[in-house]
Design a protein around this motif. Sequence first.
Motif, PDB file in Angstrom:
ATOM      1  N   GLU A 341       0.698  -1.262   0.006  1.00 48.74           N
ATOM      2  CA  GLU A 341      -0.144   0.177   0.192  1.00 48.74           C
ATOM      3  C   GLU A 341       0.886   1.337   0.054  1.00 48.74           C
ATOM      4  O   GLU A 341       0.445   2.320  -0.351  1.00 48.74           O
ATOM      5  N   CYS A 342       2.053   1.252   0.279  1.00 46.65           N
ATOM      6  CA  CYS A 342       2.909   2.298   0.525  1.00 46.65           C
ATOM      7  C   CYS A 342       4.455   1.997   0.699  1.00 46.65           C
ATOM      8  O   CYS A 342       4.728   1.518   1.812  1.00 46.65           O
ATOM      9  N   ASN A 343       5.099   2.156  -0.489  1.00 49.27           N
ATOM     10  CA  ASN A 343       6.380   1.224  -0.579  1.00 49.27           C
ATOM     11  C   ASN A 343       7.586   2.186  -0.662  1.00 49.27           C
ATOM     12  O   ASN A 343       7.431   3.664  -1.166  1.00 49.27           O
ATOM     13  N   LEU A 398      -4.230   4.541  -3.512  1.00 49.54           N
ATOM     14  CA  LEU A 398      -5.517   5.333  -3.638  1.00 49.54           C
ATOM     15  C   LEU A 398      -6.630   4.828  -2.612  1.00 49.54           C
ATOM     16  O   LEU A 398      -7.306   5.500  -2.166  1.00 49.54           O
ATOM     17  N   HIS A 399      -6.823   3.573  -2.920  1.00 51.99           N
ATOM     18  CA  HIS A 399      -7.910   2.812  -1.870  1.00 51.99           C
ATOM     19  C   HIS A 399      -7.714   1.113  -2.272  1.00 51.99           C
ATOM     20  O   HIS A 399      -7.165   0.744  -3.081  1.00 51.99           O
ATOM     21  N   TYR A 400      -8.628   0.534  -1.448  1.00 57.05           N
ATOM     22  CA  TYR A 400      -8.774  -0.763  -1.730  1.00 57.05           C
ATOM     23  C   TYR A 400      -9.937  -1.053  -2.498  1.00 57.05           C
ATOM     24  O   TYR A 400     -10.775  -0.465  -2.508  1.00 57.05           O
ATOM     25  N   TRP A 401      -9.618  -1.984  -3.589  1.00 58.20           N
ATOM     26  CA  TRP A 401     -10.664  -2.474  -4.680  1.00 58.20           C
ATOM     27  C   TRP A 401     -12.097  -2.719  -3.967  1.00 58.20           C
ATOM     28  O   TRP A 401     -12.061  -3.513  -3.236  1.00 58.20           O
ATOM     29  N   ARG A 402     -13.098  -1.935  -4.141  1.00 59.43           N
ATOM     30  CA  ARG A 402     -14.362  -2.216  -3.567  1.00 59.43           C
ATOM     31  C   ARG A 402     -14.343  -2.551  -2.359  1.00 59.43           C
ATOM     32  O   ARG A 402     -15.079  -3.419  -1.757  1.00 59.43           O
ATOM     33  N   ASN A 403     -13.835  -1.832  -1.426  1.00 58.61           N
ATOM     34  CA  ASN A 403     -13.784  -2.238   0.068  1.00 58.61           C
ATOM     35  C   ASN A 403     -13.604  -0.780   1.079  1.00 58.61           C
ATOM     36  O   ASN A 403     -12.139  -0.449   1.367  1.00 58.61           O
ATOM     37  N   ALA A 409     -10.156   1.971   7.579  1.00 60.29           N
ATOM     38  CA  ALA A 409      -9.347   1.400   8.717  1.00 60.29           C
ATOM     39  C   ALA A 409      -7.773   1.443   8.462  1.00 60.29           C
ATOM     40  O   ALA A 409      -7.102   1.285   9.538  1.00 60.29           O
ATOM     41  N   LYS A 410      -7.282   1.631   7.249  1.00 57.33           N
ATOM     42  CA  LYS A 410      -6.044   1.890   7.223  1.00 57.33           C
ATOM     43  C   LYS A 410      -5.254   3.355   7.560  1.00 57.33           C
ATOM     44  O   LYS A 410      -4.299   3.396   7.694  1.00 57.33           O
ATOM     45  N   LEU A 416      -1.036   6.893   7.622  1.00 56.82           N
ATOM     46  CA  LEU A 416      -1.540   5.495   6.902  1.00 56.82           C
ATOM     47  C   LEU A 416      -0.933   4.621   8.306  1.00 56.82           C
ATOM     48  O   LEU A 416       0.424   4.515   8.395  1.00 56.82           O
ATOM     49  N   LEU A 417      -1.507   3.540   8.582  1.00 56.16           N
ATOM     50  CA  LEU A 417      -0.985   2.554   9.623  1.00 56.16           C
ATOM     51  C   LEU A 417      -0.458   1.402   8.875  1.00 56.16           C
ATOM     52  O   LEU A 417      -1.251   0.720   8.030  1.00 56.16           O
ATOM     53  N   THR A 418       0.727   1.135   8.950  1.00 56.28           N
ATOM     54  CA  THR A 418       1.365  -0.034   8.402  1.00 56.28           C
ATOM     55  C   THR A 418       1.086  -1.424   9.379  1.00 56.28           C
ATOM     56  O   THR A 418       1.222  -2.398   8.412  1.00 56.28           O
ATOM     57  N   GLY A 419       0.958  -1.430  10.350  1.00 52.13           N
ATOM     58  CA  GLY A 419       0.722  -2.446  11.426  1.00 52.13           C
ATOM     59  C   GLY A 419       2.002  -3.124  11.647  1.00 52.13           C
ATOM     60  O   GLY A 419       1.856  -4.224  12.103  1.00 52.13           O
ATOM     61  N   ASP A 420       3.244  -2.604  11.243  1.00 51.11           N
ATOM     62  CA  ASP A 420       4.439  -2.808  11.706  1.00 51.11           C
ATOM     63  C   ASP A 420       5.007  -2.221  12.851  1.00 51.11           C
ATOM     64  O   ASP A 420       4.977  -0.862  12.691  1.00 51.11           O
TER      65      ASP A 420
END
Length: 539
Positions: A341-343, A398-403, A409-410, A416-420
Amino acid sequence: MAAPLFKDYATLRREFHWDLPARYNIGADVCDVWAKREPDRTAILRRLPGGGSERISYGTLREASDRFALALKSLGVGKGDRVAILLPQSPAVVIAHLATAKLGAISLPLAVLFGPDALAYRLRDSGAKVVLLDEGGLAKLGQIETDLPDLETLISVDGAGGGALDFESLVAGAQGELTPVASTPGDPAMMIYTSGTTGQPKGAVHGHRVVPGHIPGLRFAHPGLGQADDVMWTPADWAWAGGLLNVLLPSLALGVPVVAGLHAKFSVDEVLALLRDLKVRNAFLPPTALRMLQAAHRPGEAYRTHLRSIMSAGETLGPGTYEWAREAFGFPVNELYGQTECNLVLGSSFQAGISRPGAIGKSVPGHEVEVQDEEGLTCAPGEIGEIVVKAPDPVMFLHYWRNEKATAAKFRKGWLLTGDKARRDEDGYLDFIGRSDDIITSAGYRIGPGEIEDCLMRHPAVAMAAVIGAADTLRTEIVKAFLVLKPGFSPSAELTRDVQLFVRERLSAHEYPRVIAYAEALPMTSSGKIIRRALREGD
């Protein structure tokens, strides 16, 4: 006096600014700009079976991508349609990405390691209209029983047959002139599926801006990239964010030739031969590849090739491999960090004075990265928190596909929350600690347990399944599965092999459980969720 090729970190941060144009199209920028300026300039160096190579120019890429775009257009592909690419490293992959971008459509890279089930889910969820594949991909699609109502056309690079059209005939027969769509940097350009850390994988949609957004990170890892003799290579599949965005597209945008290696099992001897024969100057080598080179260490000057810079990402390199690589290659490896999502937002660059064994590095110029606690407050030095990235950012999805729910929640308060998890030291270096979710990092691949557990549950002997990552010296982690069997089945070596093959054939070779443990029950929450933390702690 000419400006210095390499600058220190403070100068890079101070002087950096984003300058994205109002109109930007990946297909035009990556290929057409160079094709107009230097049509004979080498874009792709293709490694041939038996040795040797062929060179594909930017002019050739432009012509082929225009022809393929016209062919896709004649098949009904237009703005926003998804075009799946299921191929190993090859010129056709580049042509397909460029052509899709020029039409304003969305490219969908798919790893050749994926099995039928993994492919079926991604094709169905994305609503892909076209798939470009080879004979191996065509065979896998033939095993898919799930209905794919949106899939209209298969195109094979191996010739027509099996219900597929012939790629070369389509390109040769296309008529007309093509004008690339006047995209904006924020228009959707590609969709890369995540590893499925919770539930099934999600399609991370990126804008055209993702390519120029990656260039600062690439140049941080490879300072001065774009010199006359630069040549880039990676063993990573171009379907992964690491191969596609750490190497392929931004390197071509900078005019740097990229090597398309043979798709085969990693061989130390073949890698060293490729580096020498094609005079590779810049490489992206995931930590597992470096560890394999380390394990097969040749004395003397074996690793003193033409390389001048190496970047590594996908998992932590570790002090031991860092020190070995510095001795073997004659310079340190530059480690970088990011996710689908963010590299490429964190990294090291020894040329800029940022390099330390065991540390990721610091924020790459152009990106704002912090370590925050659960309340969104910046952690003090030495305090463990979550890696977060300031939005907006050109490399950010940009976004998660159809979600929409997962997309919302990200983010938290503009980050942006990486979860790491990580901690920052007094000097500003980030040390990677671990994951706050259940992702498994194995041989550079980020693997989510949800998809594997779903596959395991379809095995006739399995009543319940849970998957975790188990520590492994070579791969960092391997997939370990805990299984509760149905009545009438008992643990055995034969059943273990059967379950492993079941997953390997349906998902991919890097996702099957290398270790299987059998249990009477799994630890569960009151709401029925598996407590993977308890399994890891008891492992």
